[in-house]
Design a protein around this motif. Structure first.
Motif, mmCIF file in Angstrom:
data_model
loop_
_atom_site.group_PDB
_atom_site.id
_atom_site.type_symbol
_atom_site.label_atom_id
_atom_site.label_comp_id
_atom_site.label_asym_id
_atom_site.label_seq_id
_atom_site.Cartn_x
_atom_site.Cartn_y
_atom_site.Cartn_z
ATOM 1 N N ARG A 103 -9.820 -3.790 4.580
ATOM 2 C CA ARG A 103 -8.373 -3.956 4.761
ATOM 3 C C ARG A 103 -7.932 -5.355 4.334
ATOM 4 N NH1 ARG A 103 -5.053 -0.419 6.819
ATOM 5 N NH2 ARG A 103 -6.779 0.818 7.709
ATOM 6 N N GLU A 104 -8.757 -6.342 4.619
ATOM 7 C CA GLU A 104 -8.450 -7.711 4.188
ATOM 8 C C GLU A 104 -8.349 -7.789 2.667
ATOM 9 O OE1 GLU A 104 -10.370 -12.214 4.627
ATOM 10 O OE2 GLU A 104 -11.653 -10.436 4.864
ATOM 11 N N LEU A 105 -9.330 -7.217 1.995
ATOM 12 C CA LEU A 105 -9.315 -7.220 0.526
ATOM 13 C C LEU A 105 -8.140 -6.417 -0.024
ATOM 14 C CD1 LEU A 105 -13.137 -6.680 -0.065
ATOM 15 C CD2 LEU A 105 -11.858 -8.750 -0.638
ATOM 16 N N ALA A 106 -7.826 -5.297 0.629
ATOM 17 C CA ALA A 106 -6.718 -4.455 0.182
ATOM 18 C C ALA A 106 -5.386 -5.185 0.319
ATOM 19 C CB ALA A 106 -6.695 -3.158 0.986
ATOM 20 N N ARG A 107 -5.209 -5.878 1.424
ATOM 21 C CA ARG A 107 -3.951 -6.616 1.628
ATOM 22 C C ARG A 107 -3.817 -7.772 0.645
ATOM 23 N NH1 ARG A 107 -3.893 -6.500 8.305
ATOM 24 N NH2 ARG A 107 -3.082 -4.353 8.458
ATOM 25 N N GLU A 108 -4.915 -8.437 0.382
ATOM 26 C CA GLU A 108 -4.886 -9.528 -0.592
ATOM 27 C C GLU A 108 -4.527 -8.993 -1.976
ATOM 28 O OE1 GLU A 108 -7.836 -12.972 -2.488
ATOM 29 O OE2 GLU A 108 -8.610 -11.531 -1.027
ATOM 30 N N ALA A 109 -5.139 -7.867 -2.362
ATOM 31 C CA ALA A 109 -4.836 -7.266 -3.659
ATOM 32 C C ALA A 109 -3.392 -6.807 -3.728
ATOM 33 C CB ALA A 109 -5.779 -6.095 -3.918
ATOM 34 N N SER A 259 -2.226 8.476 4.040
ATOM 35 C CA SER A 259 -3.111 8.033 2.965
ATOM 36 C C SER A 259 -4.411 8.831 2.968
ATOM 37 C CB SER A 259 -3.401 6.535 3.080
ATOM 38 O OG SER A 259 -4.077 6.236 4.291
ATOM 39 N N LYS A 260 -4.951 9.105 4.166
ATOM 40 C CA LYS A 260 -6.179 9.906 4.242
ATOM 41 C C LYS A 260 -5.943 11.310 3.694
ATOM 42 C CE LYS A 260 -8.525 7.710 8.171
ATOM 43 N NZ LYS A 260 -8.988 7.911 9.571
ATOM 44 N N SER A 261 -4.803 11.882 4.021
ATOM 45 C CA SER A 261 -4.486 13.223 3.562
ATOM 46 C C SER A 261 -4.411 13.285 2.041
ATOM 47 C CB SER A 261 -3.164 13.687 4.178
ATOM 48 O OG SER A 261 -2.776 14.944 3.674
ATOM 49 N N MET A 262 -3.796 12.272 1.431
ATOM 50 C CA MET A 262 -3.658 12.269 -0.021
ATOM 51 C C MET A 262 -5.010 12.059 -0.709
ATOM 52 S SD MET A 262 -1.599 12.818 -2.426
ATOM 53 C CE MET A 262 -1.641 12.673 -4.204
ATOM 54 N N LEU A 349 -13.115 5.938 2.928
ATOM 55 C CA LEU A 349 -12.513 4.863 3.721
ATOM 56 C C LEU A 349 -11.820 3.850 2.819
ATOM 57 C CD1 LEU A 349 -12.083 3.315 6.384
ATOM 58 C CD2 LEU A 349 -14.358 2.293 6.039
ATOM 59 N N GLU A 350 -12.515 3.393 1.796
ATOM 60 C CA GLU A 350 -11.934 2.409 0.891
ATOM 61 C C GLU A 350 -10.662 2.935 0.238
ATOM 62 O OE1 GLU A 350 -14.834 -0.323 -1.419
ATOM 63 O OE2 GLU A 350 -15.794 1.637 -1.311
ATOM 64 N N ALA A 351 -10.717 4.154 -0.264
ATOM 65 C CA ALA A 351 -9.558 4.713 -0.955
ATOM 66 C C ALA A 351 -8.362 4.825 -0.018
ATOM 67 C CB ALA A 351 -9.907 6.077 -1.543
ATOM 68 N N ALA A 352 -8.594 5.338 1.190
ATOM 69 C CA ALA A 352 -7.484 5.517 2.130
ATOM 70 C C ALA A 352 -6.872 4.182 2.525
ATOM 71 C CB ALA A 352 -7.972 6.269 3.367
ATOM 72 N N VAL A 353 -7.684 3.181 2.798
ATOM 73 C CA VAL A 353 -7.173 1.871 3.216
ATOM 74 C C VAL A 353 -6.411 1.200 2.078
ATOM 75 C CG1 VAL A 353 -7.846 -0.471 3.879
ATOM 76 C CG2 VAL A 353 -8.892 1.496 5.015
ATOM 77 N N ILE A 354 -6.970 1.224 0.875
ATOM 78 C CA ILE A 354 -6.326 0.549 -0.254
ATOM 79 C C ILE A 354 -5.025 1.242 -0.633
ATOM 80 C CG2 ILE A 354 -6.572 0.006 -2.712
ATOM 81 C CD1 ILE A 354 -9.586 -0.495 -2.087
ATOM 82 N N VAL A 355 -5.003 2.563 -0.612
ATOM 83 C CA VAL A 355 -3.762 3.293 -0.883
ATOM 84 C C VAL A 355 -2.718 2.978 0.182
ATOM 85 C CG1 VAL A 355 -2.735 5.603 -0.931
ATOM 86 C CG2 VAL A 355 -4.821 5.138 -2.223
ATOM 87 N N GLN A 356 -3.112 2.982 1.441
ATOM 88 C CA GLN A 356 -2.172 2.698 2.524
ATOM 89 C C GLN A 356 -1.569 1.303 2.393
ATOM 90 O OE1 GLN A 356 -3.927 2.636 6.429
ATOM 91 N NE2 GLN A 356 -1.961 2.372 7.482
#
Length: 405
Positions: A103-109, A259-262, A349-356
């Motif tokens: 989540r930290e990396l996703a928010r930074e990106a 995001s998980k659903s998608m 997990l990665e996909a759902a968090v980064i998409v969200q």
């Protein structure tokens, strides 16, 4: 290969003049193949789809390039022990513990994408949010140094095309130079990791008794599959959300459940790994059909469209349109049995968090420009770019509009 009438009970009959594979589409039949490794060997899983020409092979020979069967293509009794070592780095507890870092990396990106959008008026979400977080996570999870990320991403895509695409002789030469560079880099990393303090995958494999060529072989494809396929899953998910072709909308994806659903929808209908290969180890049967020894089998894991790099239909081996909306067993999407993807939980997990996090940070955007070029290799697919612009004067709660041309 099996005659068309022999293939009919199990999957799409292939015309031998156009397709070298017997295609198995039914999820139950796919699962059966995967659960019968003695009959349907993984030995061909990593063999180049397009045989390498002499000049390309000589480039690889100069760097002692070697990919002995270790994990994904290993059909010997050594597989179980090696898989256990690798699985120790992907336990449910280990993956769950990575969520804050993801989540930290996703928010930074996502912040970087927002800044780029504000400064230039457009941004490519593949490069800004999908490309690098999975690579960082993979290296950290395996206890390996996080470095040379841009090169790793380039090597990964080049190797996918080299082993699963249809490059001509000139293109092969370009790609094998990239593969050779990757292999040299990897061999140095393996040597370094053997001596490193602390736990890392390569050191653990050496302690298990694997040689340097064996560790390099495993690492070569793991460092590609463990992050590039996740980047591609994220890319397709973002594109379909913004395109508006799914029941889940861009604003819905700002929630964890949305995001998980998608992500699950994309996995079921057009995952980044839509097909995988097996070969009949001996004469056998499947669903009442005779399968001859040596028959090349293509397992359809989700909807896909197999094309050549030029965009023209290259094979009659798979559906010619993406099967959006048709249910596919989640167990089949990541494989099944003793070769099931060890990173399945991590990828979701990665996909759902980064998409969200991306949807939350960029509430008022729309697709921009022409239809993107797609990666269309035998076993990999995703848009190469997801270009977006800011939608002026649009409330964030509104559904995403269709593409601007």
């Amino acid at each position: 290969m099996p005659r068309p009438n022999e293939a009919a009970p199990t999957g799409q009959a292939a015309d031998g003049a156009r397709c070298p594979y017997l295609v198995v589409s039914d999820p139950d039949a796919v699962r059966e193949v995967l659960h019968r490794p003695a009959d349907f060997s993984p030995a061909n899983a990593l063999i180049a789809v397009t045989p390498l020409a002499g000049p390309a092979l000589r480039v690889l020979q100069r760097v002692n390039f070697a990919l002995p069967p270790v994990l994904a293509s290993n059909d010997t009794d050594t597989h179980a022990g090696i898989r256990k070592v690798v699985a120790g780095f992907f336990t449910p507890a280990t993956v769950a513990a990575m969520e804050p870092r993801i989540r930290e990396l996703a928010r930074e990106a996502a912040r970087n994408a927002t800044d780029e959008l504000d400064s230039s008026g457009s941004v490519d979400l593949v490069q800004m949010v999908a490309a690098f977080p999975p690579a960082v996570v993979m290296l950290e999870l395996l206890g390996l140094p996080v470095r040379d990320l841009a090169a790793l991403k380039r090597w990964g895509l080049d190797s996918m095309e080299l082993f699963w695409g249809w490059p001509d002789t000139d293109r092969q030469l370009e790609l094998v130079h990239s593969a050779a560079d990757f292999y040299v880099w990897l061999r140095k990393l393996v040597a370094e990791s053997r001596k490193a303090t602390g736990r890392n995958l390569f050191k653990s494999l050496a302690e298990h008794g694997l040689s340097t060529p064996e560790i390099c072989s495993l690492g070569y494809f793991l460092l590609i599959a463990g992050q590039e396929t996740t980047t591609q899953l994220i890319s397709t998910t973002l594109f379909r959300l913004l395109e508006g072709s799914a029941t889940v909308g861009w604003n819905d994806a700002t929630s964890e459940e949305g995001s998980k659903s998608m992500v699950r929808h994309v996995l079921a209908t057009e995952s980044s790994v839509p097909t995988w290969r097996r070969v009949a180890a001996h004469d056998t049967t499947l669903g009442g059909a005779r399968i001859r020894a040596g028959s090349e089998i293509l397992l359809e894991l989700s909807g896909n469209q197999v094309t050549s790099p030029s965009g023209h239909e290259r094979q009659s081996c798979a559906p010619q349109t993406v099967r959006r909306g048709l249910p596919v067993s989640p167990g089949v999407v990541f494989g099944s049995g003793i070769h099931r993807c060890l990173g399945a939980r991590l990828a979701e997990l990665e996909a759902a968090v980064i998409v969200q996090e991306t949807a939350a940070a960029l509430p008022g955007i729309q697709l921009h420009g022409p239809e993107p070029e797609w990666i269309r290799f035998l076993s990999f697919q995703a848009p190469r770019t997801v270009a977006v612009i800011q939608l002026q004067g649009q409330a964030s709660a509104a559904p995403p509009p269709r593409r601007e041309h």
